[in-house]
Design a protein around this motif. Structure first.
Motif, PDB file in Angstrom:
ATOM      1  N   PRO A 187       0.823  -1.229   0.000  1.00 45.31           N
ATOM      2  CA  PRO A 187       0.000   0.000   0.000  1.00 45.31           C
ATOM      3  C   PRO A 187       0.852   1.272   0.000  1.00 45.31           C
ATOM      4  O   PRO A 187       0.517   2.239  -0.689  1.00 45.31           O
ATOM      5  N   GLY A 188       1.941   1.250   0.766  1.00 45.03           N
ATOM      6  CA  GLY A 188       2.828   2.415   0.801  1.00 45.03           C
ATOM      7  C   GLY A 188       3.481   2.655  -0.543  1.00 45.03           C
ATOM      8  O   GLY A 188       3.616   3.800  -0.995  1.00 45.03           O
ATOM      9  N   ILE A 189       3.878   1.570  -1.202  1.00 40.30           N
ATOM     10  CA  ILE A 189       4.494   1.709  -2.528  1.00 40.30           C
ATOM     11  C   ILE A 189       3.494   2.323  -3.494  1.00 40.30           C
ATOM     12  O   ILE A 189       3.820   3.244  -4.250  1.00 40.30           O
ATOM     13  N   GLY A 190       2.253   1.815  -3.438  1.00 38.64           N
ATOM     14  CA  GLY A 190       1.226   2.342  -4.333  1.00 38.64           C
ATOM     15  C   GLY A 190       0.994   3.821  -4.107  1.00 38.64           C
ATOM     16  O   GLY A 190       0.967   4.615  -5.052  1.00 38.64           O
ATOM     17  N   ALA A 191       0.862   4.203  -2.813  1.00 43.19           N
ATOM     18  CA  ALA A 191       0.603   5.605  -2.504  1.00 43.19           C
ATOM     19  C   ALA A 191       1.749   6.484  -2.966  1.00 43.19           C
ATOM     20  O   ALA A 191       1.541   7.511  -3.628  1.00 43.19           O
ATOM     21  N   GLY A 192       2.972   6.083  -2.649  1.00 44.08           N
ATOM     22  CA  GLY A 192       4.140   6.887  -3.020  1.00 44.08           C
ATOM     23  C   GLY A 192       4.299   6.972  -4.523  1.00 44.08           C
ATOM     24  O   GLY A 192       4.530   8.050  -5.081  1.00 44.08           O
ATOM     25  N   ALA A 193       4.153   5.816  -5.199  1.00 46.07           N
ATOM     26  CA  ALA A 193       4.382   5.799  -6.641  1.00 46.07           C
ATOM     27  C   ALA A 193       3.371   6.677  -7.360  1.00 46.07           C
ATOM     28  O   ALA A 193       3.726   7.456  -8.247  1.00 46.07           O
ATOM     29  N   LEU A 194       2.092   6.584  -6.947  1.00 44.50           N
ATOM     30  CA  LEU A 194       1.066   7.404  -7.601  1.00 44.50           C
ATOM     31  C   LEU A 194       1.350   8.889  -7.400  1.00 44.50           C
ATOM     32  O   LEU A 194       1.277   9.680  -8.338  1.00 44.50           O
ATOM     33  N   LEU A 195       1.717   9.233  -6.153  1.00 47.16           N
ATOM     34  CA  LEU A 195       1.961  10.643  -5.852  1.00 47.16           C
ATOM     35  C   LEU A 195       3.157  11.169  -6.658  1.00 47.16           C
ATOM     36  O   LEU A 195       3.082  12.224  -7.298  1.00 47.16           O
ATOM     37  N   VAL A 196       4.251  10.405  -6.650  1.00 45.33           N
ATOM     38  CA  VAL A 196       5.443  10.844  -7.381  1.00 45.33           C
ATOM     39  C   VAL A 196       5.137  10.950  -8.871  1.00 45.33           C
ATOM     40  O   VAL A 196       5.513  11.923  -9.531  1.00 45.33           O
ATOM     41  N   PHE A 197       4.409   9.965  -9.391  1.00 43.94           N
ATOM     42  CA  PHE A 197       4.107   9.980 -10.823  1.00 43.94           C
ATOM     43  C   PHE A 197       3.237  11.194 -11.190  1.00 43.94           C
ATOM     44  O   PHE A 197       3.516  11.903 -12.159  1.00 43.94           O
ATOM     45  N   ILE A 198       2.220  11.437 -10.370  1.00 49.46           N
ATOM     46  CA  ILE A 198       1.334  12.583 -10.641  1.00 49.46           C
ATOM     47  C   ILE A 198       2.143  13.877 -10.645  1.00 49.46           C
ATOM     48  O   ILE A 198       1.996  14.728 -11.518  1.00 49.46           O
ATOM     49  N   LEU A 199       3.034  14.020  -9.646  1.00 44.86           N
ATOM     50  CA  LEU A 199       3.814  15.256  -9.572  1.00 44.86           C
ATOM     51  C   LEU A 199       4.806  15.349 -10.726  1.00 44.86           C
ATOM     52  O   LEU A 199       5.044  16.413 -11.273  1.00 44.86           O
ATOM     53  N   ALA A 200       5.395  14.206 -11.100  1.00 43.25           N
ATOM     54  CA  ALA A 200       6.437  14.224 -12.136  1.00 43.25           C
ATOM     55  C   ALA A 200       5.864  14.590 -13.502  1.00 43.25           C
ATOM     56  O   ALA A 200       6.477  15.349 -14.258  1.00 43.25           O
TER      57      ALA A 200
END
Lengths: 311, 431
Positions: free
Chosen positions: B353-366
């Motif tokens: 779950p943490g990976i999913g949350a972090g990855a989505l957030l980083v991807f959206i920002l990137a």
């Protein structure tokens, strides 16, 4: 993260490799931020360590770039530094002007964001709040939508309504567009930090206050406010930093005289980068360190107040 | 139901004689209304300062009146232009060869353009669909008054480009203010003379490539931040609090430091005369002549953005890893699992779950990043945001910028919705 006594030699090797790896990643995180500090004291106009600097020779270091920050843009930077020199610096030095603008815009957008955001967060945290999820999604969206899209939209919108010509009794409100935009960008941070402090908020406290005869206003200022204050201040600091660091919206909708620190940096980096940028960067790093320390202290205070022990 | 019948049977009422159920419902409605009232001011504020501007941008992406209306900036007066030509387009369907009447209408409109001093702006609108048209319009408007019937031959005599069927298709499309042409252009498509959608010439296909590059770079950055964040988040989560709080500074200080400062730092580190290259030359790893070009290209963008977005991956990972009970892994070990198996089968699945949350957030920002690629990206390290900025500030093709921004916004909103479904916006944490 201690090594268990039953670890095999291979596991021991892996453990130390792992720790080294972590150290390198931490270095990757922090080195780029710290590197600007020594380089800002370079006596040469280079962006790298000179031989003198590496040999710790005092002649390799100077504060000339900090001096340039003060004098750049002044009418008469070379006269003796008496009170009229300082008056000249205060009035004309480009970086001082930019600082003034940044502070004015930052303070007003922060006040706007904090007041509106805190009130809304109180509503959002009520158990009876209808449509909580979609409303929350809308209020957080300025943080998610890329800044270039926001700036593009604001550019069209503000030029259509002619916000730069708005006035109250003939007084054109300076920076109005930028302040409103920065408040919008800061609001998600206020919402997030204040709702976080309201999680697990004991509503029987307000009922107890009411029971003891306090009217809603007294309850708010005596009971709710002290409890959420750390979150409000953290949110305000986040909002201020957001405004203080924002450049794209200012570039798109700011007037020519609305020069802020990030905009000045942006121009400096794009046109001809001088080590003076590094001295600005150093000052900003020091400010962010102080802000981080403040927010951390507030967070711990808030946890103590609410009786939450960190797990 | 059972409750309501009993209460009416017994006739429970409040002091002032109202049925209890009614009074409760009334109180609840009031509480809801009061909660909503607290949120309302901010909602209105966001609506005016954020949602409306975004809506206006969406409108701009399908609306361009450059070929239908002339705005006099001095007097603020709006004058319809190209009316005769638009009337001819209304009477004649697509595919009808422009006849003498069409050219006569065009010449009349060109004379009117000359009078309004507007051929430049009208020509610019056509230029978006067919490059080289701006000068065609300024030239045509200059000479239109002296032309005599038959206008078709006369105008083509001025410039044979007027005969181009593609030009007529673009003029037809532009004669209505609402158009999807900018969206077509944003995916490297255009309408040919017959009105069919086709791909633009090979050397003009830039947008799809740039969208692709933005996606690829963002995915790579997301993956890199994951690789770097996982070990340190794990270390932070397993250390005693007094140490992990100290080490957390390494994550939070970059998070709090100005974006421009971090980008500047990477510029001085990565320059060919910068600290990293100097260090490598100084220690003899690198020859002075072969300094590595790490900036003003994709490498620079990727390195700097990975650093800048790393905290957004570490924080969600940390908040998921901290509460993981270490006894599960110990139990696995005592049941005979190797440390690798225990990690793979027991620890890792709990951190997903943490990976999913972090990855989505980083991807959206990137995906929407602008500043860092603009400063360190050079030619091949820029992303779609930089092209939007280019159209806004340099080419001044605002409708194109709006169309690109709308496509980007659409993608981001889908990801945002996904993030809300999977992670929940309430779980967004800042330090």
């Amino acid at each position: 993260m201690a090594l268990q006594s039953y670890a095999s030699p291979l596991e021991k090797i892996w453990h130390y490799t792992y720790l080294t790896l972590c150290a390198l990643i931490f270095l990757f995180l922090i080195a780029p931020i710290l590197i600007v500090i020594p380089l800002s004291f370079n006596s040469q106009p280079y962006f790298t360590f000179t031989k003198e600097m590496l040999a710790l020779d005092p002649t390799g270091y100077s504060t000339r770039w900090y001096d340039l920050l003060l004098t750049f843009g002044m009418n008469a930077p070379d006269v003796p530094r008496d009170s009229s020199w300082w008056a000249d610096a205060w009035e004309n030095a480009a970086w001082i002007k930019a600082t003034k603008n940044s502070v004015i815009i930052g303070v007003f957008s922060t006040i706007l964001a904090t007041v509106l955001g805190t009130v809304a967060a109180l509503g959002l945290s009520k158990p009876d709040m209808p449509y909580r999820r979609p409303i929350m999604a809308i209020l957080i969206s300025p943080m998610i939508v890329p800044i270039i899209i926001t700036a593009t939209g604001l550019f069209f919108f503000y030029s259509d309504i002619g916000i730069s010509k708005w006035s109250i009794f003939g007084w054109e409100i300076p920076y109005l567009g930028v302040i409103l935009a920065h408040a919008t960008l800061g609001i998600p941070f206020v919402i997030i930090t204040v709702t976080a402090t309201l999680v697990g908020f004991d509503h029987s406290l307000t009922r107890a206050a009411a029971n003891l005869g306090a009217n809603p206003r007294t309850t708010f200022f005596k009971i709710i406010m002290p409890l959420i204050l750390p979150g409000v201040i953290s949110g305000a600091l986040f909002a201020f930093v957001t405004s203080f660091d924002e450049v794209v919206v200012v570039l798109f909708i700011g007037g020519l005289d609305e020069q802020t620190i990030p905009r000045q940096m942006w121009n400096g980096i794009r046109e001809q980068i001088s080590p003076a940028i590094l001295s600005v960067a150093t000052i900003l790093v020091i400010i962010s360190t102080l802000l981080l320390a403040t927010v951390e202290l507030l967070r711990r205070r808030s946890e103590k107040l609410r009786g939450i022990t960190p797990h | 139901m059972a409750d309501s019948t009993t209460s009416t049977e017994i006739g429970l009422t409040t002091v002032d004689g109202k049925p209890l159920k009614e009074a409760l419902a009334y109180a609840q409605t009031r509480a809801r209304r009061r909660a909503l009232l607290l949120v309302l001011p901010l909602l209105l504020f966001i609506l005016v300062t954020f949602i409306l501007p975004i809506g206006q941008m969406l409108q701009r992406s399908v609306y361009n009146d450059g070929f239908t209306m002339h705005h006099n900036l001095g007097t603020g007066e709006d004058t319809p232009i190209m009316v005769n030509l638009a009337a001819w387009f209304d009477d004649n369907e697509l595919g009808v060869e422009p006849d003498e009447a069409a050219y006569a209408a065009l010449v009349t409109d060109l004379i009117e353009l000359k009078r309004l001093r507007a051929p430049g702006s009208a020509g610019t609108r056509i230029n978006y669909g067919l490059s080289g048209s701006r000068s065609l319009f300024t030239q045509g408007a200059r000479k239109a008054a002296k032309l005599e019937a038959p206008f078709k031959e006369a105008l083509i005599g001025v410039n044979e480009k007027w005969e181009n069927p593609k030009l007529w298709q673009v003029m037809r499309s532009a004669s209505s203010s609402y158009t999807g042409a900018f969206y077509l252009a944003a995916i490297d498509r255009t309408q040919n003379a017959d009105g069919d959608v086709e791909r633009v010439e090979e050397n003009r296909r830039v947008y799809v490539k740039l969208f692709g590059r933005t996606l690829a770079v963002s995915l790579l950055i997301t993956f890199l931040t994951f690789l770097l964040a996982y070990p340190i988040a794990h270390l932070l989560a397993t250390l005693p609090l007094r140490y992990s709080n100290l080490l957390m500074i390494f994550v939070l200080l970059p998070f709090w430091t100005s974006l421009l400062v971090r980008t500047t730092s990477w510029m001085i580190l990565l320059q060919s005369q910068g600290v990293l290259n100097d260090a490598m030359v100084g220690t003899g790893i690198l020859d002075d002549a072969n300094r590595i070009q790490m900036m003003y290209n994709k490498t620079g963008t990727i390195i700097a953005m990975t650093h800048i977005l790393l905290p957004f991956m570490v924080l969600p990972l940390y908040s998921v890893m901290r509460p993981i009970n270490p006894s599960y892994v110990r139990a696995a070990r005592s049941l005979g699992a190797t440390s690798w198996t225990a990690f793979r089968r027991i620890y890792f699945p709990q951190t997903v779950p943490g990976i999913g949350a972090g990855a989505l957030l980083v991807f959206i920002l990137a995906v929407g990043y602008y500043i860092t690629p603009a400063l360190v990206g050079g030619a091949d390290g820029t992303l779609i945001s930089n092209l939007i900025a280019f159209h806004m500030t340099k080419s001044l093709n605002w409708s194109m910028a709006a169309a690109l921004a709308s496509l980007l916004l659409g993608g981001i909103l889908i990801l945002y919705w996904l993030y809300d479904r999977l992670v929940g916006i309430d779980n967004l944490k800042l330090g």
